[in-house]
Each structure stands twice: as structure tokens, then as C-alpha cells.
Enzyme design. Sequence first.
Site, PDB file in Angstrom:
ATOM      1  N   GLY B  53     -51.986  40.090 -54.724  1.00  0.00           N
ATOM      2  CA  GLY B  53     -51.176  40.299 -53.540  1.00  0.00           C
ATOM      3  C   GLY B  53     -50.475  39.022 -53.128  1.00  0.00           C
ATOM      4  O   GLY B  53     -50.931  37.923 -53.448  1.00  0.00           O
ATOM      5  N   SER B  54     -49.351  39.149 -52.430  1.00  0.00           N
ATOM      6  CA  SER B  54     -48.693  37.963 -51.881  1.00  0.00           C
ATOM      7  C   SER B  54     -49.361  37.576 -50.571  1.00  0.00           C
ATOM      8  O   SER B  54     -50.257  38.264 -50.091  1.00  0.00           O
ATOM      9  CB  SER B  54     -47.205  38.244 -51.688  1.00  0.00           C
ATOM     10  OG  SER B  54     -46.599  38.419 -52.945  1.00  0.00           O
ATOM     11  N   GLY B  55     -48.936  36.450 -50.015  1.00  0.00           N
ATOM     12  CA  GLY B  55     -49.554  35.960 -48.791  1.00  0.00           C
ATOM     13  C   GLY B  55     -50.553  34.845 -49.066  1.00  0.00           C
ATOM     14  O   GLY B  55     -51.171  34.322 -48.140  1.00  0.00           O
ATOM     15  N   HIS B  56     -50.695  34.473 -50.347  1.00  0.00           N
ATOM     16  CA  HIS B  56     -51.630  33.411 -50.735  1.00  0.00           C
ATOM     17  C   HIS B  56     -50.908  32.187 -51.272  1.00  0.00           C
ATOM     18  O   HIS B  56     -51.506  31.355 -51.943  1.00  0.00           O
ATOM     19  CB  HIS B  56     -52.591  33.919 -51.803  1.00  0.00           C
ATOM     20  CG  HIS B  56     -53.275  35.198 -51.460  1.00  0.00           C
ATOM     21  ND1 HIS B  56     -54.043  35.339 -50.332  1.00  0.00           N
ATOM     22  CD2 HIS B  56     -53.303  36.404 -52.075  1.00  0.00           C
ATOM     23  CE1 HIS B  56     -54.521  36.574 -50.277  1.00  0.00           C
ATOM     24  NE2 HIS B  56     -54.077  37.243 -51.321  1.00  0.00           N
ATOM     25  N   LYS B 104     -58.366  38.194 -59.964  1.00  0.00           N
ATOM     26  CA  LYS B 104     -59.323  37.958 -58.884  1.00  0.00           C
ATOM     27  C   LYS B 104     -60.100  39.256 -58.634  1.00  0.00           C
ATOM     28  O   LYS B 104     -59.522  40.338 -58.633  1.00  0.00           O
ATOM     29  CB  LYS B 104     -58.599  37.513 -57.609  1.00  0.00           C
ATOM     30  CG  LYS B 104     -57.767  36.251 -57.832  1.00  0.00           C
ATOM     31  CD  LYS B 104     -57.313  35.568 -56.551  1.00  0.00           C
ATOM     32  CE  LYS B 104     -56.359  36.369 -55.705  1.00  0.00           C
ATOM     33  NZ  LYS B 104     -55.138  36.833 -56.418  1.00  0.00           N
ATOM     34  N   ASP B 109     -57.045  44.785 -57.551  1.00  0.00           N
ATOM     35  CA  ASP B 109     -56.617  43.933 -58.663  1.00  0.00           C
ATOM     36  C   ASP B 109     -57.290  44.363 -59.957  1.00  0.00           C
ATOM     37  O   ASP B 109     -56.660  44.441 -61.014  1.00  0.00           O
ATOM     38  CB  ASP B 109     -56.937  42.461 -58.362  1.00  0.00           C
ATOM     39  CG  ASP B 109     -56.160  41.956 -57.161  1.00  0.00           C
ATOM     40  OD1 ASP B 109     -56.491  42.367 -56.036  1.00  0.00           O
ATOM     41  OD2 ASP B 109     -55.217  41.171 -57.357  1.00  0.00           O
ATOM     42  N   HIS B 218     -57.911  37.604 -47.174  1.00  0.00           N
ATOM     43  CA  HIS B 218     -57.062  38.747 -46.847  1.00  0.00           C
ATOM     44  C   HIS B 218     -57.125  39.112 -45.374  1.00  0.00           C
ATOM     45  O   HIS B 218     -56.892  40.251 -45.002  1.00  0.00           O
ATOM     46  CB  HIS B 218     -57.450  39.960 -47.700  1.00  0.00           C
ATOM     47  CG  HIS B 218     -57.174  39.758 -49.147  1.00  0.00           C
ATOM     48  ND1 HIS B 218     -58.067  39.176 -49.995  1.00  0.00           N
ATOM     49  CD2 HIS B 218     -56.073  40.012 -49.889  1.00  0.00           C
ATOM     50  CE1 HIS B 218     -57.541  39.099 -51.211  1.00  0.00           C
ATOM     51  NE2 HIS B 218     -56.342  39.591 -51.177  1.00  0.00           N
TER      52      HIS B 218
END
Lengths: 332, 332, 208, 208
Positions: B53-56, B104, B109, B218
Site C-alpha cells: 500500500g502507499s502511505g509508507h 510484507k 499483500d 497502517h
Amino acid sequence: MKKFLNTPESVLGDALAGLAAAHPRLDVDVAARVVRRAGAVRAGKVALVSGGGSGHEPLHGGFVGTGMLDAACPGEIFTSPVPDQMLAAATAVDQGAGVVLIVKNYTGDVLNFRMAAELVADEGIEVRTVLVDDDVAVTDSTWTAGRRGTGATVFVEKIAGALAEQGAGLDEVAAAGRRVNELSRSFAVALTACTTPAAGKPGFDLPEDEMEVGVGIHGEPGRRREKLGTARRIVAEALAAILAEPVLAGTDQALVMVNGLGGTPLIELYVLFNEVSTQLAAQGVTIARSLVGNYVTSLDMAGASITVCRADEQLLALWDAPVDTPALRWGG
Amino acid sequence: MKKFLNTPESVLGDALAGLAAAHPRLDVDVAARVVRRAGAVRAGKVALVSGGGSGHEPLHGGFVGTGMLDAACPGEIFTSPVPDQMLAAATAVDQGAGVVLIVKNYTGDVLNFRMAAELVADEGIEVRTVLVDDDVAVTDSTWTAGRRGTGATVFVEKIAGALAEQGAGLDEVAAAGRRVNELSRSFAVALTACTTPAAGKPGFDLPEDEMEVGVGIHGEPGRRREKLGTARRIVAEALAAILAEPVLAGTDQALVMVNGLGGTPLIELYVLFNEVSTQLAAQGVTIARSLVGNYVTSLDMAGASITVCRADEQLLALWDAPVDTPALRWGG
Amino acid sequence: MDIALARHWVQAIAVAMDEHQDRLTQLDSAIGDADHGANMHRGFNAVLATQVSYRPDSVSQLLVKVGSTLISSVGGASGPLYGTAFRAAGKALPGTDPDAAELLAALRAGLDAVRELGAAAPGDKTMVDAFLPALDAFEEELRAGGDLAAAAARAARAAEDGARATVPLQARKGRASYLGPRSIGHQDPGATSTALVFGALATAAAAR
Amino acid sequence: MDIALARHWVQAIAVAMDEHQDRLTQLDSAIGDADHGANMHRGFNAVLATQVSYRPDSVSQLLVKVGSTLISSVGGASGPLYGTAFRAAGKALPGTDPDAAELLAALRAGLDAVRELGAAAPGDKTMVDAFLPALDAFEEELRAGGDLAAAAARAARAAEDGARATVPLQARKGRASYLGPRSIGHQDPGATSTALVFGALATAAAAR
Ligand SMILES: Nc1ncnc2c1ncn2[C@@H]1O[C@H](COP(=O)(O)OP(=O)(O)O)[C@@H](O)[C@H]1O
Ligand SMILES: Nc1ncnc2c1ncn2[C@@H]1O[C@H](COP(=O)(O)OP(=O)(O)O)[C@@H](O)[C@H]1O
Ligand SMILES: [Mg+2]
Ligand SMILES: [Mg+2]
Ligand SMILES: [Mg+2]
Ligand SMILES: [Mg+2]
């Protein structure tokens, strides 16, 4: 106040000890508050010293290393360092070719560095001072302390540092630093206030739907408050203010930084950079080189600054020259 | 919600366009959501693909480049990418020597990468999967989806990437990645919740004097809430949890990361790193190499994670091998 | 003023800066960068520390030392400004114990040095706006036949009034100037700390 | 069920995901990562988009296509799980229009596939806790002589009850499991979206 710290008073000392532990190539004197390059430096190299209040990390300590600063003097949080630190730093790093002091234009920094310059000169070391004042949000300098020094500091330190590394003389290095500053302009927007450990609470309250426009990097409110806008509108406003500066008229290629103020995630900085890139292209400006990230911060403030430096090939060549510091590293 | 964005839906596309504009050495397919190395890659090199996911950010796109990932697949914010992206990435970067997928350990995922692995194998490309699950805050794996993958991802990507760059074979690269994961443990603490653009408000409320202990990346709450402690106490608690892991018993030298979750300024990370360094030293553990900064973030969450990887000379040599990505760059 | 009184003054300043640290920080938070309380506190703590083993020959020497210590320990704008004020005042004093008029002249020299260094005019919303009226009041009281204690008491009140009178002003110097008209409505932190300096002088002189 | 009804079902799901997007996101915010609403919304939007020009030969084909589209567009845990459910259900159907009993058998195949992929048991606080009771209720209604509309209506109610019944459970699968006992007291977002899927089936079937 929600911070990782032991006591508000110990933040700087603890952080400097952490900096030392993290970067073996820095020589950190925690007591004297001086950060310098650990390795040997070529004799006869012009030395670069900068410094300022802490809370702007990685500025300045993170820019100490080959191709950039020889030493940094971190002050207390948002407080200019004292002349003693600067003197200690300058005498430690002088290689006989003199020292360039890079000073952000704030009353405290200017006064302390001025005193330091006298003390350094008294030691028989030649000194030049480069004043950074790139923030277009502060307009009327006869009614203010003059434009603030913000993002352009990174450009000045990098480019003057590259020139010094290449063997240029004291006046040449200082002149290059001044030129970079003259060609650079910045503008910043904040979405939240920051909290200094000493104050323990945010410097101002900002409603959920408002932003501060034209802020500096010390948690002070900006020139005005506006309704929160889209990234597109915010960038348009910032670029309008920046490109209105006569010195940037006719810019065709630029060195650009989209800088986070500490509490803004990288994904948002890329959203902003996309706007900057698109909008500059629409105005005929090519982004020749760029930085996107946290480089000149304001503690935990959510916000961002945009810096545009009019670039030519010579300046870009110096930008591309090798640099090896904790926060900037390439080439070599 | 105070964020720099145009619309919540456009954040990822805009950010990828910004990533492309900022890094000419990345080849970003904004529509297909694949980030890869722009330059030529040695034929026969084992390819490394990761994603999540994005945001990391900078994970994973910021780790694409020589000596690390060949491609990254960014999903929507906090959402695993889809198998199509992974297939597109893997087929694009395969050099005939097979592809290692670095995943991960989250249900989404794992499931999407499992489907992708089948699709990739169907194309006649050899695939290996390295699962990262380093977060000690999730203890009982029979009652949970198992330990989460967090900070160790950076170590796995760097070290497996270095080995692949040096010409190691598919199984060797995958084994090295798995070994790094096995030797790594992480623990995170949050001082604030993060706000996803879709939700528009923080995921949880946290009183001024409390912190969430054992959080992931998250925005979910942690294992428990505690009174906000000093940096010293927080690090002691994190290290106790990490060093209690049997695999780290007797560690004498370590690769350590103090990682900001997005909203925590660097000065605080250095305060934490100072504690980590002091407390590890007191337990006979030398920090051989380290990272301090924002590497695996959780949008704008104020917080930090600590990752300790038991290191030997071989692992450190791979760590020191040249890397040239937007977020990690040295050697060469 | 003798050395004991000068010492007492400096100690009283340190006590005041400790007591008012938070207030100064909050004032600086509104129109500056929230460090003035910590700056003054750190500076006068350093002054106290150096005084322990310091045996000056004169009030002049003592004040010069106070100024140097402030410069070496405070930083920010206030460090060089207060440091210069004390150094210039000390240098302007004779080597003997000064009388009230000599002290006034020395403090004038201190103010002049601040104005030269910082280029602030009265009304710019800085420490000058407390410093100047304090000295004018000090002078008037002496003219009216008052002694040091009376003059210091009046100076302290005038400094406080001066600090309060900075509220409606728009800042033209220092960080607050960046705010433009938004600096209006807040009291200047440096003028407030200057009032504390004169309040401490009054306290010390009254204790005689 | 014919192709028109299957289409109607899928459209009704998309409408429900649009209407309940925020609610699903807020539920996922409490014990997950606040993306379930956006995930389902994106997925069924993509399904709608592919349906425009898609002319399947059978309900079987249509459901397989729905599943594939979900897998290609959703991501997260729910993408593969819902995608597999629809694909497995579609594959279990005959090439002709299925009757209610054939649909039930296909949905059972979908549930089995979800359970095989995600390894969740009933009571683990996942979509299974709405899916399973929905099918049991569907079956009971058919046994009692109800038609598709009646069976779907009862399944929808049972799915909603099942979703609500996840509140007191402690999660053992998916992200919510990381919270341990702190996952108790919140309704599972995936079970909630599953209730919407069955609600949409009831709506579509009732419209016949
Ligand atoms: N140019 C100046 N002349 C006189 N006083 C000044 C000037 N600039 C700032 N000051 C004083 O300094 C005070 C701020 O001190 P301080 O907060 O310690 O330093 P900084 O502004 O560097 O953070 C202001 O409130 C003002 O009274
Ligand atoms: N192993 C599993 N088996 C069945 N359903 C699961 C499983 N893991 C998660 N889920 C369901 O998926 C939902 C979460 O979906 P979503 O938020 O879209 O994905 P993610 O958890 O990857 O963010 C949960 O509420 C739960 O119902
Ligand atoms: Mg300051
Ligand atoms: Mg998710
Ligand atoms: Mg200040
Ligand atoms: Mg989710």
C-alpha cells in the site's frame, strides 16, 4: 506536548549525542555544540561554517561533510547559536584559506555571527559572511527585519561547498554563495503550528479548514490566514509570489526544492512537486534539478516550502559535484 | 483533514507523477502503477520486485535503483497493490534470471502477491517470495494474521538487492532476504493517529498524555495505550521487546534503524537514537551500521519504530555495497 | 551602587527570569518563536554560575562580565542585545562605586549600544520601548531629588508601562516584524524582560 | 437467475458500496486501516465499467468476470477474497440460467474458496461471519419452499445479523487481529460489506 524527549532542556544535547552516534563521519562536540567533518580536509581549502537555531534538522548538521559544510553550530531550539560556538568552529576548521560564514537573515543570527566574525578576525583568520534571505513572504524590508533565510540555505551551502572543495579562493566562494542566494526565492505554507519543547503547546491555533500562508521556519504565524486550498491552488499562489520577483524574470531552467516542514509526509510533498513541475512547465521553466523531502524543517509543523533558484550550467555543475553528508549524498 | 492534495482520489496518481518528475532515474508508469529503474540493467541479474500500500513513503518507490529494487508496485493508500501490477512489474524487469518478490506480511499483500506469483510463473519466469514479518508487537501468531512486516523491509531490500547486483542466483538472493528478515525485529510507538485521505479524520483519538504502544504502519491502534513516557523509557520498552526474541540472543553487533512514522521531526529521532545507542551499548551490543530518518512511514502519524538486525561481517559488507536510489544512496 | 548591590541586582534578575520564564515564552510564542523565556533563563543562570567564584574589582567589571556571559550563553537576538547593554554600561562606569547619576549615565550608554546594534527606534516594539522610558523616569526622579532606590522604583514602573504600551504597536524589528499588522495586540517579550531587569534593580535597591 | 438479474445484482452492489462507502471506511478505521469503503467502491466501479460493453454468454461467465475485475482493481485483503468468491461461484454454475438451488450451491463454492484462501473460521470476525449465515438462511428458505426472492431476502437479513454479531468477537484474521482484545466492540467491515452484497441480491430479486 507529544514528543520523544527526556526533558525539554536536554533535547539538544541528547539529539547531538544521537547525531554523533549515527554518523561516525561527523565529529560532534556535544558540550561545545560544534559539528564538524571527522576526516582530514585538504590544506588550503576555504572552510564553510554555518549554524542557527535547532529544530530545522537536517539543517545544518546534516549538511556537514565533503562538498558542503566544514562545520555547523547548532543553537538551542529556534535560538541562534552564540559567538563562542562559531569561533570554536571557525578556528577548528580553518585551513589557512579563511572561513565563509553562511548566515540566515534573522536578527539573532546576524548579530551573533557579526560578533563571531570579529572574534574570528581577531584570531588572524580571514572571514566572509554570506547572508541568506530568500523568503518572499516578507516583502517590505524597511518595515521589517528583512526577508528571512529559509530553503535557499541548502542551495547556498551545497554550491559554495562544491566550489570550496574544488579549490576556489575565499572571495570566490563567498561570491558564489551570495549569487545563489540572490537567484533564489522561497515561499511556505503551514497547515498546523509547531510545538517547541519549551512552550509545550502549539504556537497558534488553526481551524480545521484554514492554513497559514507565508510562514517562516520558526513556528510564527504567517502573513495571513486563508481557507485551505487544493495543492494546485497553493502551489499556484506560491509560484506567483516567487516568480513575481524581478530577479527570476525570464528564468528558463531552475533548481527547485519542495521541502517539508517536519510534519508533512513525503507522499504529499510529491503531490506538491507534481504541481510545481506542471505549473513551471506551463510558464516555460524547466526543472533542471530538484530536491523533494525534509531539508529545512520547523519541528513538527505540517507544511511545506517551495524554493526556486534560477540556474545556469555553471551552477548546475556545482550542484552535481560530489557531496557526502548525512542528508545529501551523491557523486564521488 | 489538513493535507496537500487535490482530491482524496487523486493523491496516488499525483504523487506518482511527482515522483517521476523528481527522479529522472526512475521510470514511473503512472497509469499501470509501476515504478522501475530507468537505466539498463545487467542481463542475467536476478530482479527484485516489492510493493505494498502507499502511505509508507519512501517505501517502496524510493528504494528502486541500483543495488536495491528493480521495481515497486504502489497500491492505493494502505491497500495492497493488485496482481496485475505485480505481473507487469515482474515481466518488465526480469532479466532471465528470475524474480524475487519481497512481501510484507499482511493478508492483503500475501494474497495478492500469491496470485501474482502464479501469474508470473505462468509466464515462464521463475519466482521466489520473501515474506517480511519483523514486528514483535504482534506476538501470538495462531490468534492473529502473524507478525507484521515493517522496518526490516528496508534491510531485506538493501541486502538482497546488493547480492543480486553482485550476480548471485535466484535462490541465493531469496535466501539472503529471508535470513535478514529472520534476524530482524521491530517495535513501534505512536504519539498521534494518522489521517487517511479517504477517512478524512484521524483513525483514533489519543489523549494529550498518552501513547499507543506496539502500533503498525497502517494507522491502526496498537496493542495497548500507556502514559506518554520519556524517550529513555520508550526505548527501554521497545528494546526489551526486541531483545527478548530468541533469535537476537547474544547479538554483539547490529544494524539498527530508528524510523520516523511521518509526523515526527528528525531531532526527536536523534534523541531516540541516542537512547538506543546508549542502551544497546549497556547490553553489549555495538551498532555497526544505522539509519535514522523517515524510511517506512504511516502517512502523518507522529511516532517512531526501532528495528534491530543481528549482523555479521557478510551482512555488513552487503549493507555497505553501493546503492543508488532516491532514498538510500552511497558507495559507487 | 557597590559590588554587593550590583550582585544583588543580578541575582534578583535571575530570580525574576526564573519566575517569569513561562510568561516570556508564551509572549514570544504569540509573535515570535517561543524561546525568549528559555533564553533569558539560560543567560542569567549562566551569569549566576560565573558570579559564584568571580571577585570583580568594581561594579564596572562586574557588569562587563555579566554582559560577556550573556553573549556567550544566550544566543538569539536578546543575547547580543542584552549582552551589549551590560557590557557598554559596565564600560561607561568609573572604577569606583558609581553614584546614582553615574549609574544612569552608564545605563544610557547601554541603551545607546543596544540601539546602535539593533537599529531599533522607539515605537518599533522592542526592548527599547521599556528601556528608554525607564531611563527617562530614573532621570526625572533623580532630578526631583530622589535616591537610587526611588529612581529605580520609578524606572521599574515606567518600564512596565512601556512594555504594556507595546501591545498596540506594529513591530518593525526582530521576528515579530514578519507578522506585519498581525503583531498588533501582543506585548513584546523583550520589552517585558527589560521591565523585569528594572524591577530587579528596584528590588535590590529597596533592600538597602 | 438470468443474466439480466445477475447484472441488476451487480449494479445494486455498486450502488450500495457507493452509499455505504463512508460507513465501511469508518468501520475499517476503528480496527483496520480505513480503506475498506474505498476498496469496495473502487472495485464495483470497475465492475460497472467492464459490464458496459461486456456481453457474457451466461451468468456463470458474468460472475467469473466480476471476480476477475475485483482481483484486478481492489487490492487489499478484500480484493482477492471477494474476487475469488465471485470467480469460484461463477465457475460452479452451469452454462445455463441457474435456478435458486444451483445459485446456492455456487455461492457455497464461493464461500469455500474464501475460506480456503483466507483460512478464516466462523467466529474469526471476518466476512465469513456474514457469508455463512446468509447461505444457511438462503438454504432454509428454499427448503421451506421459498423462491429466490424470499431466499435472498432472508439471506440478507441473516448476513446483517451475522455482521452485527461480529461486534463482540475478537478478530483472529486480517488486520483487526493485531489489536488483540481491543478488536472487541467493533463491527467487522468485511462482514458489513458482505451483508450489502446479499442486500443487493435481495433488492435485485425482489424487483422481478
Ligand atoms: N533589532 C532589535 N533591537 C532591539 N530589540 C530587539 C531587536 N530585535 C529583537 N529585539 C528584542 O528581542 C526580543 C526577542 O528576543 P528572543 O526571543 O530572545 O530572540 P529571538 O527573536 O532571536 O528569538 C524581542 O521581543 C525584542 O524585544
Ligand atoms: N483471512 C481472511 N479471511 C476472510 N476475510 C478476511 C480475512 N482477512 C481479512 N478479511 C476481511 O477483509 C476485511 C478487510 O478488507 P479491506 O479493508 O478491504 O482490506 P485490508 O485489510 O487489506 O485493508 C476485513 O474486515 C475482513 O472481513
Ligand atoms: Mg529565537
Ligand atoms: Mg488496506
Ligand atoms: Mg524568540
Ligand atoms: Mg482495510
